[in-house]
Design a protein around this motif. Sequence first.
Motif, PDB file in Angstrom:
ATOM      1  N   PHE A  76       0.834  -1.203   0.000  1.00 42.96           N
ATOM      2  CA  PHE A  76       0.000   0.000   0.000  1.00 42.96           C
ATOM      3  C   PHE A  76       0.871   1.257   0.000  1.00 42.96           C
ATOM      4  O   PHE A  76       0.599   2.224  -0.712  1.00 42.96           O
ATOM      5  N   ILE A  77       1.936   1.238   0.818  1.00 51.28           N
ATOM      6  CA  ILE A  77       2.807   2.418   0.886  1.00 51.28           C
ATOM      7  C   ILE A  77       3.418   2.717  -0.476  1.00 51.28           C
ATOM      8  O   ILE A  77       3.550   3.876  -0.884  1.00 51.28           O
ATOM      9  N   GLU A  79       2.066   2.044  -3.361  1.00 47.98           N
ATOM     10  CA  GLU A  79       1.043   2.403  -4.342  1.00 47.98           C
ATOM     11  C   GLU A  79       0.124   3.527  -3.890  1.00 47.98           C
ATOM     12  O   GLU A  79      -0.792   3.901  -4.623  1.00 47.98           O
ATOM     13  N   ARG A  80       0.332   4.088  -2.687  1.00 45.92           N
ATOM     14  CA  ARG A  80      -0.668   5.005  -2.150  1.00 45.92           C
ATOM     15  C   ARG A  80      -0.806   6.282  -2.973  1.00 45.92           C
ATOM     16  O   ARG A  80      -1.890   6.863  -3.042  1.00 45.92           O
ATOM     17  N   ASN A  81       0.259   6.743  -3.613  1.00 46.70           N
ATOM     18  CA  ASN A  81       0.145   7.949  -4.444  1.00 46.70           C
ATOM     19  C   ASN A  81      -0.754   7.691  -5.654  1.00 46.70           C
ATOM     20  O   ASN A  81      -1.573   8.543  -6.037  1.00 46.70           O
ATOM     21  N   ILE A 136      -3.144   5.455  -5.700  1.00 43.59           N
ATOM     22  CA  ILE A 136      -4.512   5.309  -5.181  1.00 43.59           C
ATOM     23  C   ILE A 136      -5.123   6.680  -4.923  1.00 43.59           C
ATOM     24  O   ILE A 136      -6.302   6.927  -5.228  1.00 43.59           O
ATOM     25  N   LEU A 137      -4.325   7.587  -4.372  1.00 44.48           N
ATOM     26  CA  LEU A 137      -4.814   8.948  -4.143  1.00 44.48           C
ATOM     27  C   LEU A 137      -5.211   9.607  -5.455  1.00 44.48           C
ATOM     28  O   LEU A 137      -6.261  10.272  -5.553  1.00 44.48           O
TER      29      LEU A 137
END
Length: 978
Positions: A4-5, A7-9, A11-12
């Motif tokens: 998640f860390i 890919e979080r950008n 996802i945002l």
Amino acid sequence: MLGFIRERNKILDAFLRREGRGTGWEDGCMDESCLNTDAKYRCQECFARRLLCHACIVKRHQDEPLHIIEEWRDNYFQPCSVASLNESLRLQLGHLPAQYCNFPNGPHPMVVLDNNGIHQLEIDFCGCVGAPSICDQLIDIGWYPATKTAPETCATLSLLKRFHTLNLQARVSAYDFYNSLEVVSERGGMQVVPDRREQFTLIAREYRHVQQCKRAGRGHDELLHGIEATAPGECGIDCRACPVPGVNVPDEYAPEDAWLYQLLLSQDANFKLKGRDTSSRDKDPALGPGFAYVVANDQYLAHLSKYISHCVAFAALWRANNKGAKGLRATGIASVSCSRHEVFRKNDTGDLQKGERYSNIDYLFFMSIFGIALSSILVSYDIACQWSINFWKRAKKMPSYLQLPPGLRIQFKVPKFHLPPHVKKCHGPYSFNYTKGVGRTDGEGVERNWSWLNMIARSVSVMGPGSREDTIDDFCGYANWRKTVGFGSSRNSLLRKLVLAIPKAILHGQAFQAFTEGVREGHEDELEAWEEEIQAWEADSEKKCPYEYPEEQDITMDSLRLLIAQEEHARAEKGASKTNTPGAFIIAAMELEEHQETIRLEARRRERTSIQAADLQRKRTQTLSLIQRFRDEQVHFMPGLKSHLEALRPSGDTESTSRPEDMKLHLPSAWPATLRQTLCITGLPEEEERLRAAQAWDALRELRRQLRTRMLAHQFKRAHTSGQAAYTKSQQLHNSIEQRIRAAATSYKTARAALLSLRGPGEWETDLRVLTNQDIRGMNERTLNEQEKEEDRRARNIVGADELDEFGEVIERTVRFNLEMGEGNRFLSWIWYAGGAGAGSTTDEGKLHDDIRIEWAKARVRAQRWREELLLVDEEMRRVLVYCGWKAAWWEARAGARTNVPHDLAEGLRAYATEQAVRERHWQSGWQAKWAAVRARSRVALLDEGVDFARHPAIRVELDDEVPYGENGEGDDFNDLD
């Protein structure tokens, strides 16, 4: 989380992309048949949120007035409604979709509460001749009205079902749930929504009541009497594992099997579920008085009024200005549940107006067994010993409809956790452990129910009387539903109980047989006397209890501590010095000896971690501090000691304090009798002698108890332990037991050495003999013979080193476990005798110690209770399966019970009844298959308590504590019954 860390950008960005129109909007409306290029509307509820034109969005939402529509305006999406897009759009009720009424009754403004917020729109009701009522038209489309004539507020059934589930499972209150709807609808304060909180609370309460009656089959009443004809408790859920006469109890059974069909109940009061004096019953009546679990208030108060002084109005009782009751309508509730399955009984719950009065408890208990046709009931209550007094006299004064049937047998017991604080005379007669026919029942079921109901204590405390009772009814019903589904689940189930009971029954059965055979030869008469004593007590509990130590032999350290504490209190009352009594001084010294022995043992540990080393040093510091305070106190009780020690010690020599565990305490027993009078105050040696004798007997009793524990642990390990992990865990248990055996033996040796110094040789040594390593053996253990000792030494020589324990001591095997029944029973150690019989004597054996009689009696009831548990759980499984079949037939018979009803209603009645019958049949077949293998295994154990399961194929049973409730579609929702 690392994925998640990374890919979080992205996802945002995806979240932000949804705030715009996305791709493809340049081509216009995304409806395949539309060519309009002006596409600026999308729906939050519809799949993929396609961008549509005005005409297409209106067309698609002719029958979806509660969807949230957004319009692209001023470069962002702004909320709007279907009604605002088409001012001519009117929702027509009472007709099929796309049909319009020739005599519309409207428009009517309506506020509709749905899962996605609060909506305002206008609707038309059908005004045709013979049209359904407004209420029926609304419910037909899934909207429940707040009032039944000219309603202006509705809630969707989907919303009500969601709230009902969240309220029951997550304890979300109606207040908080409605606030969440307002937050969703206000959109950060940009819109004003109408306040319908009060209407929503009313709707939710009515919905809950109708669903309760629906689940009970009141709509299928063949006599067409409807909800008003509901019998007391008819809307409650039975415990199908308990005996229900006429349903799952055989018409005939053998007298010796009668215990299998007795009803086990638990009752208690709960003072957390208070009710404040708000509203009144005229303004807030119960919708279903006496329909389920809470008793009908009018009859309840009519009974209680007999026990209130006639010079004071009954209403003044709950307004009484007494501590904890001012401003309360109810100081708590009392309830009755089945003991083994913790299911609330029907008509079992009621308010307490002023404490836990017998009049309240009696009425609720009698209502919980209303109409019962069983011959035996056992009820547990934390004050059963008092409540049972004059019970039968009070029973005769109960209302005529609550009179007990002739011949009914009622036993009274105290729950296991609540029994120890009772006085000693209550322990035997009111103990579940010593009661036939209860298995491993603990009687605490109702207490576990309180942990469930207490979660709503704050919310129900401020409700009006009717709302409060309806809410408690609903939560009791949901708890019962969860337990019903749980009969076949992976946790807290009957299957789990049976799986756990099988090895326990075998272990304790074999242990009792081995115990009995171990003392039979040479003590046959004593065994017969013990059996007769137990049978006599079971027939008359007023006789001597075989499970308790005689009063004259019950001189223990605990009793002496109490006596010394009383002496200190008496001294304080007389204004004596604050200095401790001689007894308290000696007890402090004995406790210091225990601290020192613990440290000595720890100091001998061969390998020690840094944490263990620090802990050892901390203990030494604490012990040194205790010894210094003890020395200050010792001056008062041994005034001549200091000068005597100084005379003995070489000049300039001081006592080492680096190892406080080796510092001597210099008690009277450490000095010759000629010096005691000089060193000690009068009476101090006698006080130590009294306490040392108690210490010796306590240590001997503890030693016997731990040896019995070692025998059981060894039997279990040999029969059931396999694999490295299980062996390691078992070994840790055995090491712990061995440490306790060593501690008890050391305590005995210390006490005996002190007694020898204080008393000198004498007849007392016949009872308190010298304890050797060979004497420390259990009933089923024997000493090694010379050949076995030589083999053991030869084995150690081959290895090349002695086997050492973790404290560096040589492990010298002096005893061998002898589990075969009937062997090794002639050579009991002297510790198992009273009167000092010679160990190993076959002709001059003495009388076995009372500890043996008591341990044998307890081993007997343990074996009996676990065997009963096997029989009870198997019978409960049978009852559950029979009840499922009966309930399925019950629903099938009601599928067409109502005649002369409209076709659509008849179809709904038949569909609902069929669904319930199918569920019952599914449970019956599924649970029967799931339980079959284990039930068969339990019957093998019952046929032969000494069975070796290593000869029988293992049966794999998955029991996963981590499986969440209701997983695998087993009914995680109370509304599954809807």
